[in-house]
Structures are given as structure tokens and as C-alpha cells.
Design a protein around this motif. Sequence first.
Motif, PDB file in Angstrom:
ATOM      1  N   ALA A 112       0.846  -1.209   0.000  1.00  0.00           N
ATOM      2  CA  ALA A 112       0.000   0.000   0.000  1.00  0.00           C
ATOM      3  C   ALA A 112       0.876   1.250   0.000  1.00  0.00           C
ATOM      4  O   ALA A 112       0.574   2.243  -0.689  1.00  0.00           O
ATOM      5  CB  ALA A 112      -0.921  -0.012   1.217  1.00  0.00           C
ATOM      6  N   ALA A 113       1.968   1.215   0.762  1.00  0.00           N
ATOM      7  CA  ALA A 113       2.864   2.391   0.831  1.00  0.00           C
ATOM      8  C   ALA A 113       3.457   2.676  -0.546  1.00  0.00           C
ATOM      9  O   ALA A 113       3.474   3.825  -1.012  1.00  0.00           O
ATOM     10  CB  ALA A 113       3.963   2.167   1.868  1.00  0.00           C
ATOM     11  N   VAL A 114       3.935   1.629  -1.218  1.00  0.00           N
ATOM     12  CA  VAL A 114       4.548   1.816  -2.542  1.00  0.00           C
ATOM     13  C   VAL A 114       3.495   2.330  -3.536  1.00  0.00           C
ATOM     14  O   VAL A 114       3.738   3.276  -4.300  1.00  0.00           O
ATOM     15  CB  VAL A 114       5.188   0.503  -3.051  1.00  0.00           C
ATOM     16  N   ARG A 115       2.326   1.713  -3.497  1.00  0.00           N
ATOM     17  CA  ARG A 115       1.252   2.113  -4.428  1.00  0.00           C
ATOM     18  C   ARG A 115       0.869   3.578  -4.216  1.00  0.00           C
ATOM     19  O   ARG A 115       0.760   4.358  -5.163  1.00  0.00           O
ATOM     20  CB  ARG A 115       0.035   1.203  -4.189  1.00  0.00           C
ATOM     21  N   ASP A 116       0.694   3.966  -2.956  1.00  0.00           N
ATOM     22  CA  ASP A 116       0.264   5.347  -2.672  1.00  0.00           C
ATOM     23  C   ASP A 116       1.351   6.360  -3.039  1.00  0.00           C
ATOM     24  O   ASP A 116       1.062   7.437  -3.551  1.00  0.00           O
ATOM     25  CB  ASP A 116      -0.122   5.502  -1.188  1.00  0.00           C
ATOM     26  N   LEU A 117       2.604   6.010  -2.786  1.00  0.00           N
ATOM     27  CA  LEU A 117       3.683   6.938  -3.136  1.00  0.00           C
ATOM     28  C   LEU A 117       3.782   7.081  -4.653  1.00  0.00           C
ATOM     29  O   LEU A 117       3.971   8.179  -5.183  1.00  0.00           O
ATOM     30  CB  LEU A 117       5.022   6.454  -2.559  1.00  0.00           C
ATOM     31  N   ALA A 136      -2.247  19.725  -3.942  1.00  0.00           N
ATOM     32  CA  ALA A 136      -2.950  20.465  -2.879  1.00  0.00           C
ATOM     33  C   ALA A 136      -1.971  20.841  -1.769  1.00  0.00           C
ATOM     34  O   ALA A 136      -2.034  21.951  -1.220  1.00  0.00           O
ATOM     35  CB  ALA A 136      -4.097  19.621  -2.325  1.00  0.00           C
ATOM     36  N   ALA A 137      -1.051  19.924  -1.444  1.00  0.00           N
ATOM     37  CA  ALA A 137      -0.035  20.235  -0.420  1.00  0.00           C
ATOM     38  C   ALA A 137       0.805  21.422  -0.881  1.00  0.00           C
ATOM     39  O   ALA A 137       1.140  22.310  -0.087  1.00  0.00           O
ATOM     40  CB  ALA A 137       0.852  19.021  -0.169  1.00  0.00           C
ATOM     41  N   GLU A 138       1.137  21.440  -2.168  1.00  0.00           N
ATOM     42  CA  GLU A 138       1.954  22.540  -2.687  1.00  0.00           C
ATOM     43  C   GLU A 138       1.226  23.878  -2.514  1.00  0.00           C
ATOM     44  O   GLU A 138       1.827  24.875  -2.108  1.00  0.00           O
ATOM     45  CB  GLU A 138       2.301  22.296  -4.161  1.00  0.00           C
ATOM     46  N   ARG A 139      -0.073  23.878  -2.807  1.00  0.00           N
ATOM     47  CA  ARG A 139      -0.831  25.143  -2.640  1.00  0.00           C
ATOM     48  C   ARG A 139      -0.797  25.592  -1.177  1.00  0.00           C
ATOM     49  O   ARG A 139      -0.593  26.772  -0.879  1.00  0.00           O
ATOM     50  CB  ARG A 139      -2.275  24.958  -3.125  1.00  0.00           C
ATOM     51  N   ARG A 140      -0.956  24.654  -0.280  1.00  0.00           N
ATOM     52  CA  ARG A 140      -0.906  25.015   1.152  1.00  0.00           C
ATOM     53  C   ARG A 140       0.494  25.518   1.518  1.00  0.00           C
ATOM     54  O   ARG A 140       0.645  26.488   2.268  1.00  0.00           O
ATOM     55  CB  ARG A 140      -1.265  23.797   2.028  1.00  0.00           C
ATOM     56  N   VAL A 190       1.373   8.290   6.317  1.00  0.00           N
ATOM     57  CA  VAL A 190       1.547   9.676   5.847  1.00  0.00           C
ATOM     58  C   VAL A 190       1.100   9.784   4.380  1.00  0.00           C
ATOM     59  O   VAL A 190       0.404  10.739   3.997  1.00  0.00           O
ATOM     60  CB  VAL A 190       3.023  10.130   6.008  1.00  0.00           C
ATOM     61  N   PHE A 191       1.471   8.803   3.571  1.00  0.00           N
ATOM     62  CA  PHE A 191       1.088   8.850   2.144  1.00  0.00           C
ATOM     63  C   PHE A 191      -0.436   8.814   2.011  1.00  0.00           C
ATOM     64  O   PHE A 191      -1.027   9.586   1.242  1.00  0.00           O
ATOM     65  CB  PHE A 191       1.685   7.669   1.366  1.00  0.00           C
ATOM     66  N   ALA A 192      -1.073   7.922   2.751  1.00  0.00           N
ATOM     67  CA  ALA A 192      -2.537   7.802   2.653  1.00  0.00           C
ATOM     68  C   ALA A 192      -3.211   9.092   3.123  1.00  0.00           C
ATOM     69  O   ALA A 192      -4.188   9.566   2.524  1.00  0.00           O
ATOM     70  CB  ALA A 192      -3.013   6.613   3.488  1.00  0.00           C
ATOM     71  N   HIS A 193      -2.658   9.678   4.165  1.00  0.00           N
ATOM     72  CA  HIS A 193      -3.188  10.941   4.696  1.00  0.00           C
ATOM     73  C   HIS A 193      -3.067  12.054   3.656  1.00  0.00           C
ATOM     74  O   HIS A 193      -3.991  12.833   3.427  1.00  0.00           O
ATOM     75  CB  HIS A 193      -2.411  11.277   5.979  1.00  0.00           C
ATOM     76  N   LEU A 194      -1.911  12.095   3.003  1.00  0.00           N
ATOM     77  CA  LEU A 194      -1.672  13.127   1.981  1.00  0.00           C
ATOM     78  C   LEU A 194      -2.638  12.950   0.805  1.00  0.00           C
ATOM     79  O   LEU A 194      -3.168  13.933   0.261  1.00  0.00           O
ATOM     80  CB  LEU A 194      -0.212  13.011   1.520  1.00  0.00           C
ATOM     81  N   LEU A 195      -2.887  11.702   0.443  1.00  0.00           N
ATOM     82  CA  LEU A 195      -3.844  11.455  -0.644  1.00  0.00           C
ATOM     83  C   LEU A 195      -5.237  11.934  -0.248  1.00  0.00           C
ATOM     84  O   LEU A 195      -5.931  12.573  -1.040  1.00  0.00           O
ATOM     85  CB  LEU A 195      -3.886   9.957  -0.984  1.00  0.00           C
ATOM     86  N   ARG A 196      -5.618  11.669   0.992  1.00  0.00           N
ATOM     87  CA  ARG A 196      -6.943  12.107   1.458  1.00  0.00           C
ATOM     88  C   ARG A 196      -7.045  13.634   1.459  1.00  0.00           C
ATOM     89  O   ARG A 196      -8.121  14.198   1.313  1.00  0.00           O
ATOM     90  CB  ARG A 196      -7.223  11.584   2.886  1.00  0.00           C
TER      91      ARG A 196
END
Length: 381
Positions: free
Chosen positions: A67-72, A284-288, A272-278
Motif C-alpha cells: 500500500a505504501a509503494v502504491r500510494d507513493l 494540494a499540499a503545494e498550494r498550502r 503519511v502517504f494515505a493521509h496526503l492522498l486524502r
Amino acid sequence: MKTAPTHRPPFARTIVTQIYNFSAGPAVLPKEVLQEAAADMLDWHGSGMSVMEMSHRGPEFISIYEAAVRDLRQLLDVPSNYKILFLQGGGLGENAIVPMNLVGRVSPSGQPATIDFVHTGSWSGKSVKEAARYATVNVAASSEGTRFTTVPPQSGWKLTPGAAYLHLCTNETIDGVEYNFVPELADGTPIVADMSSHILSRTIDVSKYGVIFAGAQKNIGPAGLTLVIVREDLLGHALPICPSAFDWSTVAAHDSMYNTPPTYGIYIAGLVFAHLLRQGGVAAAERRNIAKAELLYAALDADDFYQNRVAQDCRSRMNVPFYLRDETLNDTFLAGAKARGLLQLKGHKSVGGMRASIYNAMPIEGVQALVDYLNEFAGRT
Ligand SMILES: Cc1ncc(COP(=O)(O)O)c(C=O)c1O
């Protein structure tokens, strides 16, 4: 630029209800991730085991890893001809591991090959020194003359034809300097980027790089995990002296399980990756991050009470070093910050002053709290 008033108001005693952690790394993680990890601590998903107690070869951990690899891969839009590897050794470890993996590509006998560097601050400087143990190094450009407050324009770089690779540190954590461009190299020399302190903070085109590496302890997860993203054609050239556990082709062939990987670090990174996707992914992180950086730099630039010395076009969005005009106030500033719950603002010992690291997990409320304090301390009304 206005001149700041010299008087400062006395500090009101406040009860701290909220902590904001500006550490450069190991750094703040999203609260939701820590809460999830706390809930999983004794029993991961009904398995009866903590993640720390699981075999890395068992189905539970394999599912966490996949899941970590897929999300990254999704977050960074990593092309299919790139491998995602999880290793140990940190950013400094990669300073040796990268040359040991890549120099043999242009010099299979191990005879001195040349590695090009652009020296933009402390971390690229360390990379140059370490690589010199394995190859000839050429500092194609340096911003030392500006005390590492600029990124030298590519037009002036003295690159080596046939270099093994070009190494860049695309965000200098200590100096607060961030690239705002990706060099185009006509001869196909692979670019190796140390993105330890700004990976996942902005969108990147992975296909422009041969290798991207990052220590996890800023925007990814806990210290002890190192991420390497490598283009497949760069695998298989490790020098004979390269330890097998650091030979990327061996690591890739075993899906990062040649030896025991930093399992708990991979698990937290996955959260962290899953959280960032959510939260809408990297764009979106870049805009923030842009909004946070603009808010903080505007407060530093408002008058001459504070100073950030980095050229406007390459100021880091992640690491913001600054100095008080009157450095005798440094300790008072830090004590007042701590009393307000604004932690770890002391600058790196090599450069002094202050530094606010505002990684993905720092909310804009934290930056606003710092800005309020900057204004208060400077006596601005
Ligand atoms: C850009 C950069 N590269 C490399 C390193 C070294 O990383 P490590 O301490 O994980 O070896 C750091 C550490 O802060 C860093 O910021």
C-alpha cells in the motif's frame, strides 16, 4: 522596507494550549497519523501484533508495504520504469551509496569516473566530500561566493561531458535555498537529486531525474527510513565494493526485502502517504505550502527587524532561516517562542540565527502563530 520600532512590549504570560514544532528534522508528523499509529500500537487491524512485531515477510506487513509503494507512486506520479526502494542509511548514507551504484555505469573497471555537483550549501557540500572517495568530483558551479544564498544559473555550470551523473541538493535544509527549475541536460547525463527536505511538498516530474533520494524524517515519516526512486536502466552497475544491502539492483529484485527493511518506518510512511492522498495529494499540499511560505516571508520582510538573506527566487518553502537584526536578543526570542508553544526555532549551529521548518504537516495556523509572535516581538502594531 520600513524600519522597525526599537522598543518591544513586555510579554504577557500566556497558557500554552497548542504546540507548534518547527524542527528541521526529525520533524512534525500529521496528528491524525500519530493517532492512527497509537490506535494500532498494540494490535494492528486485529492481527494481535504490533507492526513492530511482525515479520517483514508475513502477509500483514507485505500488505502494509504494498500500500505504501502504491500510494507513493500515485502521489508522485512515478513512471512505471522507476523502482521505489526503501532502505536504511539516511541522506548521508546515500552520499556513498549513490556513487557506488552509478560510477560503474561509465567506468565498469572502477577507474575514476567524474561526478558533477552543483554546490549550493551544507548538504551538497557534504555530498561532494563523500563522493570524492569513490570518483573524481567536479564542482560545476558553486554559490559559496554568495554565502549560499542563491542557486547558480545553469548557463554558468561547467559540466563534464560523459559524467557519471550530476548531483543536486534541490532543497538545502540549513541554508534555506530551493531550486525553482529542473536543469535540462543535452547529453542525457542522469540527474541525482537529494530531495530529503522537500519531497512531497511540491509536484515534480520524476522522469526528469535518474535518481531521487530522501531521508524520511522531514516530510515522510520517522528517521531510519530512506527512500530511493531510481530509473531502471541505472540499475546493475554497482561497483564490487558496494555492500549487497545497498546495491539498488539487489534491493529492487527483492522488493526492498533483501535484508530486514525499517518496517515501522515504512508503516508510518504509508500512513503519511494515505493521509496526503486524502488531503488532495501533492498539488494540494503545494498550494498550502505556498500560502504558508508567503505568510512567513512577508512577516520577515515587513521591516528590518528580521532578515532572511536568501535571494527571492530561490527561497525555500520548507526551511526558512532568519536572523534578528539585534542578535543579542536571540535567547529572549527563543524563550518567548517556547513560552508560546513555538518549538525548535533555533537555527543550525553552523549558521546561527533562527530557522522555521514548515513541512507538509505544519498547519497554516502554526505559521500564523509564529507570525503573530514575530510581529509582537518586533513591537509592530
Ligand atoms: C538535504 C539533506 N540531505 C541529507 C541529510 C542527511 O540526512 P541523514 O541525517 O538522514 O543522513 C539531511 C539532514 O537533515 C538533509 O537535510
